[in-house]
Design an enzyme around this catalytic site. Structure first.
Site, mmCIF file in Angstrom:
data_model
loop_
_atom_site.group_PDB
_atom_site.id
_atom_site.type_symbol
_atom_site.label_atom_id
_atom_site.label_comp_id
_atom_site.label_asym_id
_atom_site.label_seq_id
_atom_site.Cartn_x
_atom_site.Cartn_y
_atom_site.Cartn_z
ATOM 1 N N LYS A 199 0.694 3.595 2.371
ATOM 2 C CA LYS A 199 0.283 4.990 2.275
ATOM 3 C C LYS A 199 0.360 5.636 3.648
ATOM 4 C CE LYS A 199 -3.974 7.453 0.891
ATOM 5 N NZ LYS A 199 -5.315 7.247 0.308
ATOM 6 N N LYS A 235 3.027 5.955 -1.051
ATOM 7 C CA LYS A 235 2.149 7.079 -1.359
ATOM 8 C C LYS A 235 1.986 7.990 -0.151
ATOM 9 C CE LYS A 235 -2.607 8.291 -2.681
ATOM 10 N NZ LYS A 235 -3.932 7.789 -3.117
#
EC number: 4.1.2.4
Length: 299
Positions: A199, A235
């Site tokens: 992420k 992400k």
């Protein structure tokens, strides 16, 4: 979610060979912004794909059971039913990818989604989010509690001091312990390996998800896949507020990783306000005008 990433042993030689040509990456990111804008049904299709990849998020200090319940309702009904019918997509089961909350609100989210009769997973931030400045024992306890409360995905924060001081072995060991604490829950890790997802950011920094960083991370994911055969999700989180930005990220994933990554199992958009703009754009596509404030449900 996709199959678990079993991880690998720490190979410092592999890390030491990493080199990023920053000017080239920045130039590539600028070119991405100039890609031709999608229109009409193509745009609507990409926006609906974006909806299914959203981690619909509320991470506020004043979160309550009631606003989490409202968020969960929106997670199940992200786009107004009549708009989906106009696109012949009302029976496709379109929902967001997950609902993301603090550990203290996981139980509220799980109950709300169960009452709504849907199987959307609950993701919980943990491990001292967003700063990561908590003892490891506290991080592990928080992860275990979030899983016990019903979280099926855990977004952890690494100890950035270990990165800044080059303590890669210490970082590797910490992430392994966090992964073990997650049990069967999938772990998303901000800038780390050995995870099911990596992420970009917590979403709480001044600068969050940027395209140049996304390019570098996706190419690291690609190399990891070539080396191990294991797919790691991606992400971007923070600062993604418009439908146009969402489509840009989707197109970048397709360009760098391929269409097989364009699923909620391998790609998520961390966002709180993005869904509202996507629904407005779909409303405009269907009706030819933008909605009045009361015409769309609040998330």
């Amino acid at each position: 979610m996709a199959g678990r990433n079993p991880g690998t042993e720490l190979e410092l030689g592999w890390i030491s060979k990493v080199y990023v040509n920053r000017p080239a990456v920045v130039r590539h990111a600028e070119q991405i912004k100039k890609w031709k804008t999608l229109k009409g049904n193509w745009q609507a299709a990409w926006l609906l794909k974006a909806v299914t990849c959203i981690d619909l998020t509320t991470l506020s200090g004043d979160d309550t059971p009631s606003n989490v319940q409202r968020l969960c309702f929106k997670a199940k009904h992200p786009i107004r039913e009549d708009l989906l019918k106009a696109l012949d997509m009302h029976d496709k089961g379109i929902t967001v990818g997950a609902v993301c909350v603090y550990p203290a609100r996981v139980t509220d989210a799980v109950k709300a989604l169960k009452a709504a009769g849907c199987n959307i997973p609950v993701a919980s931030v943990a491990a001292g989010f967003p700063s990561g400045q908590t003892p490891l024992e506290t991080k592990l306890a928080e992860i275990k509690l979030a899983v016990e409360y019903g979280a099926r995905e855990i977004d952890i924060v690494i100890s950035r001091s270990l990165v800044l001081t080059g303590q890669w072995e210490g970082l590797y060991k910490e992430i392994r312990q966090c992964r073990k604490a997650c049990g069967e829950a999938h772990m998303k890790t901000i800038l780390a390996t050995g995870s099911d997802f990596i992420k970009t950011s917590t979403g709480k920094e001044v600068e969050n998800a940027t395209l140049p960083v996304g390019v570098v991370m996706m190419r690291a994911i690609k190399e990891y896949y070539w080396q191990t055969g294991n797919k790691v999700g991606f992400k971007p989180a923070g600062g993604i507020r418009t439908a146009k930005e969402a489509i840009t990220w989707l197109m970048l994933v397709k360009e760098e990783l391929g269409v097989e990554w364009l699923t909620p199992e391998l790609f998520r958009l961390g966002a709180s306000s993005l869904l509202g703009d996507i629904e407005q754009q779909i409303f405009y596509h269907v009706t030819g005008s933008y909605p009045l404030q009361h015409e769309l449900a609040m998330a």
